[in-house]
Design a protein around this motif. Sequence first.
Motif, PDB file in Angstrom:
ATOM      1  N   LEU A 187       0.856  -1.194   0.000  1.00 35.82           N
ATOM      2  CA  LEU A 187       0.000   0.000   0.000  1.00 35.82           C
ATOM      3  C   LEU A 187       0.891   1.242   0.000  1.00 35.82           C
ATOM      4  N   TYR A 188       0.733   2.065  -1.017  1.00 35.23           N
ATOM      5  CA  TYR A 188       1.493   3.319  -1.111  1.00 35.23           C
ATOM      6  C   TYR A 188       0.507   4.461  -0.984  1.00 35.23           C
ATOM      7  N   THR A 189       0.611   5.197   0.102  1.00 34.80           N
ATOM      8  CA  THR A 189      -0.355   6.259   0.371  1.00 34.80           C
ATOM      9  C   THR A 189       0.362   7.546   0.773  1.00 34.80           C
ATOM     10  N   GLY A 190      -0.354   8.530   1.273  1.00 38.76           N
ATOM     11  CA  GLY A 190       0.259   9.792   1.682  1.00 38.76           C
ATOM     12  C   GLY A 190       0.042  10.881   0.644  1.00 38.76           C
ATOM     13  N   ASN A 191       0.392  12.097   1.023  1.00 37.90           N
ATOM     14  CA  ASN A 191       0.107  13.267   0.184  1.00 37.90           C
ATOM     15  C   ASN A 191       1.267  13.674  -0.725  1.00 37.90           C
ATOM     16  N   GLY A 192       2.355  12.911  -0.714  1.00 39.24           N
ATOM     17  CA  GLY A 192       3.528  13.292  -1.513  1.00 39.24           C
ATOM     18  C   GLY A 192       3.545  12.651  -2.888  1.00 39.24           C
ATOM     19  N   LYS A 193       4.346  13.220  -3.782  1.00 34.62           N
ATOM     20  CA  LYS A 193       4.503  12.676  -5.138  1.00 34.62           C
ATOM     21  C   LYS A 193       5.284  11.366  -5.072  1.00 34.62           C
ATOM     22  N   GLY A 194       4.884  10.386  -5.899  1.00 34.96           N
ATOM     23  CA  GLY A 194       5.665   9.157  -5.969  1.00 34.96           C
ATOM     24  C   GLY A 194       4.864   7.874  -5.872  1.00 34.96           C
ATOM     25  N   LYS A 195       3.547   7.972  -5.696  1.00 33.20           N
ATOM     26  CA  LYS A 195       2.762   6.749  -5.494  1.00 33.20           C
ATOM     27  C   LYS A 195       2.517   6.007  -6.820  1.00 33.20           C
ATOM     28  N   THR A 196       1.942   6.718  -7.786  1.00 31.06           N
ATOM     29  CA  THR A 196       1.677   6.067  -9.080  1.00 31.06           C
ATOM     30  C   THR A 196       2.988   5.723  -9.777  1.00 31.06           C
ATOM     31  N   THR A 197       3.988   6.611  -9.678  1.00 30.57           N
ATOM     32  CA  THR A 197       5.275   6.310 -10.318  1.00 30.57           C
ATOM     33  C   THR A 197       5.908   5.073  -9.681  1.00 30.57           C
ATOM     34  N   ALA A 198       5.748   4.903  -8.366  1.00 24.47           N
ATOM     35  CA  ALA A 198       6.282   3.692  -7.718  1.00 24.47           C
ATOM     36  C   ALA A 198       5.560   2.452  -8.259  1.00 24.47           C
ATOM     37  N   ALA A 199       4.254   2.569  -8.476  1.00 23.08           N
ATOM     38  CA  ALA A 199       3.496   1.432  -9.025  1.00 23.08           C
ATOM     39  C   ALA A 199       3.958   1.126 -10.451  1.00 23.08           C
ATOM     40  N   ILE A 200       4.219   2.158 -11.227  1.00 29.46           N
ATOM     41  CA  ILE A 200       4.731   1.948 -12.591  1.00 29.46           C
ATOM     42  C   ILE A 200       6.096   1.256 -12.506  1.00 29.46           C
ATOM     43  N   GLY A 201       6.947   1.758 -11.616  1.00 27.92           N
ATOM     44  CA  GLY A 201       8.275   1.162 -11.439  1.00 27.92           C
ATOM     45  C   GLY A 201       8.198  -0.302 -11.033  1.00 27.92           C
ATOM     46  N   LEU A 202       7.266  -0.610 -10.140  1.00 28.02           N
ATOM     47  CA  LEU A 202       7.096  -2.006  -9.718  1.00 28.02           C
ATOM     48  C   LEU A 202       6.677  -2.881 -10.891  1.00 28.02           C
ATOM     49  N   SER A 203       5.787  -2.344 -11.736  1.00 26.45           N
ATOM     50  CA  SER A 203       5.325  -3.146 -12.877  1.00 26.45           C
ATOM     51  C   SER A 203       6.466  -3.388 -13.866  1.00 26.45           C
ATOM     52  N   ILE A 204       7.320  -2.383 -14.032  1.00 20.23           N
ATOM     53  CA  ILE A 204       8.469  -2.507 -14.942  1.00 20.23           C
ATOM     54  C   ILE A 204       9.463  -3.542 -14.411  1.00 20.23           C
ATOM     55  N   ARG A 205       9.711  -3.474 -13.107  1.00 20.42           N
ATOM     56  CA  ARG A 205      10.627  -4.450 -12.484  1.00 20.42           C
ATOM     57  C   ARG A 205      10.050  -5.862 -12.589  1.00 20.42           C
ATOM     58  N   ALA A 206       8.766  -6.004 -12.309  1.00 19.84           N
ATOM     59  CA  ALA A 206       8.126  -7.322 -12.335  1.00 19.84           C
ATOM     60  C   ALA A 206       8.242  -7.954 -13.727  1.00 19.84           C
ATOM     61  N   VAL A 207       7.981  -7.151 -14.738  1.00 14.21           N
ATOM     62  CA  VAL A 207       8.051  -7.645 -16.119  1.00 14.21           C
ATOM     63  C   VAL A 207       9.469  -8.110 -16.452  1.00 14.21           C
ATOM     64  N   GLY A 208      10.456  -7.395 -15.949  1.00 17.58           N
ATOM     65  CA  GLY A 208      11.852  -7.782 -16.179  1.00 17.58           C
ATOM     66  C   GLY A 208      12.171  -9.150 -15.592  1.00 17.58           C
ATOM     67  N   ALA A 209      11.383  -9.538 -14.583  1.00 13.60           N
ATOM     68  CA  ALA A 209      11.588 -10.849 -13.949  1.00 13.60           C
ATOM     69  C   ALA A 209      10.635 -11.894 -14.532  1.00 13.60           C
ATOM     70  N   GLY A 210       9.981 -11.536 -15.644  1.00 18.93           N
ATOM     71  CA  GLY A 210       9.117 -12.507 -16.311  1.00 18.93           C
ATOM     72  C   GLY A 210       7.697 -12.575 -15.781  1.00 18.93           C
ATOM     73  N   MET A 211       7.340 -11.610 -14.917  1.00 18.73           N
ATOM     74  CA  MET A 211       5.989 -11.628 -14.356  1.00 18.73           C
ATOM     75  C   MET A 211       4.991 -10.951 -15.303  1.00 18.73           C
ATOM     76  N   LYS A 212       3.731 -11.283 -15.110  1.00 15.47           N
ATOM     77  CA  LYS A 212       2.660 -10.647 -15.891  1.00 15.47           C
ATOM     78  C   LYS A 212       1.859  -9.728 -14.966  1.00 15.47           C
ATOM     79  N   VAL A 213       1.569  -8.537 -15.465  1.00 15.31           N
ATOM     80  CA  VAL A 213       0.994  -7.494 -14.614  1.00 15.31           C
ATOM     81  C   VAL A 213      -0.347  -6.981 -15.159  1.00 15.31           C
ATOM     82  N   TYR A 214      -1.306  -6.833 -14.256  1.00 11.40           N
ATOM     83  CA  TYR A 214      -2.572  -6.167 -14.593  1.00 11.40           C
ATOM     84  C   TYR A 214      -2.567  -4.841 -13.846  1.00 11.40           C
ATOM     85  N   PHE A 215      -2.569  -3.733 -14.579  1.00 13.24           N
ATOM     86  CA  PHE A 215      -2.476  -2.400 -13.984  1.00 13.24           C
ATOM     87  C   PHE A 215      -3.813  -1.698 -14.173  1.00 13.24           C
ATOM     88  N   ALA A 216      -4.596  -1.631 -13.104  1.00 12.85           N
ATOM     89  CA  ALA A 216      -5.891  -0.949 -13.161  1.00 12.85           C
ATOM     90  C   ALA A 216      -5.738   0.426 -12.549  1.00 12.85           C
TER      91      ALA A 216
END
Lengths: 173, 173
Positions: free
Chosen positions: B10-39
């Motif tokens: 869970l990434y919460t709070g009022n600062g910048k970086g939540k959606t970008t962290a989720a994008i980064g996680l999806s990019i990292r996951a794909v690099g490890a061969g994972m499949k991602v559903y980003f809603a």
Amino acid sequence: MDSNKGYIHLYTGNGKGKTTAAIGLSIRAVGAGMKVYFAQFVKGQPYSELISLKRFPEIKFCQFGLDCFIINDSTDKDIIAAQNGLKEVSEAIKSNYYDMIILDEICIAIHYDLISIDEVVKVINLRNENTEIILTGRYAPQELIDIADLVTEMKEIKHYYNIGIVARRGIEF
Amino acid sequence: MDSNKGYIHLYTGNGKGKTTAAIGLSIRAVGAGMKVYFAQFVKGQPYSELISLKRFPEIKFCQFGLDCFIINDSTDKDIIAAQNGLKEVSEAIKSNYYDMIILDEICIAIHYDLISIDEVVKVINLRNENTEIILTGRYAPQELIDIADLVTEMKEIKHYYNIGIVARRGIEF
């Protein structure tokens, strides 16, 4: 306000999400036609994100760390790698080719005395006013907080490391 | 410890970086061969990251928001879009096809009563134990903090919005 002006971001704190936010920023920037230089300090392992980022010729990703960095036991090799990284970043900034320059884990490199805060600030100050600078890493020194236009503290509220979960491929690296 | 077990972030709070962290996680996951559903909830604009993420057939990215969401003035259309999103996420989870399911801005959808916390928890509970779940958005309800295995608060220490800088293409969207 000059809408083309670049700003300095700083993502610090002890919580998960700093490097992933930097990766996300680089992905978003590329989608808008920007060119990104992603310098990763301290870390030198073949993280999963490297494989994905290779699909983007607009992102130049360089690691300036060794395979393994031992906290409080940095060697000359760690220092040389970080110093070399800062030199490369300096060249990248001076080239004026990149719209976004990321210094991932730079705060860690400063914290463990691999590079000095003065050297880092000097390099940041070389930037073209349109260049966006992204700094990450826990233990941000006050000098970086002062010069940054945006600072987010990624604060750990709860972490599965604390219940014995180890870093996992695809999630942490 | 089951190293294949999936956890809830869970990434919460009022600062910048939540959606970008989720994008980064999806990019990292794909690099490890994972499949991602980003809603992505609430948001419906053609953000720059969408263009980049299209290069990854392993990431299914779906937006369940309208062009413009007006805070405190949500319409039936906003509610229908969010409800539809949660239904799609539920199908994605039940398919067992994805290794990582991201519910970006889900906390905002709950906060503005587009969906109820109970409905969200019910959908999360459908997951296969190996699926990693990523939740983002400010105003995280306590129920999500409780069920999450990892919680980072992105805390705004300084933001250039406060000195009149507006959201910029490639940086904020």
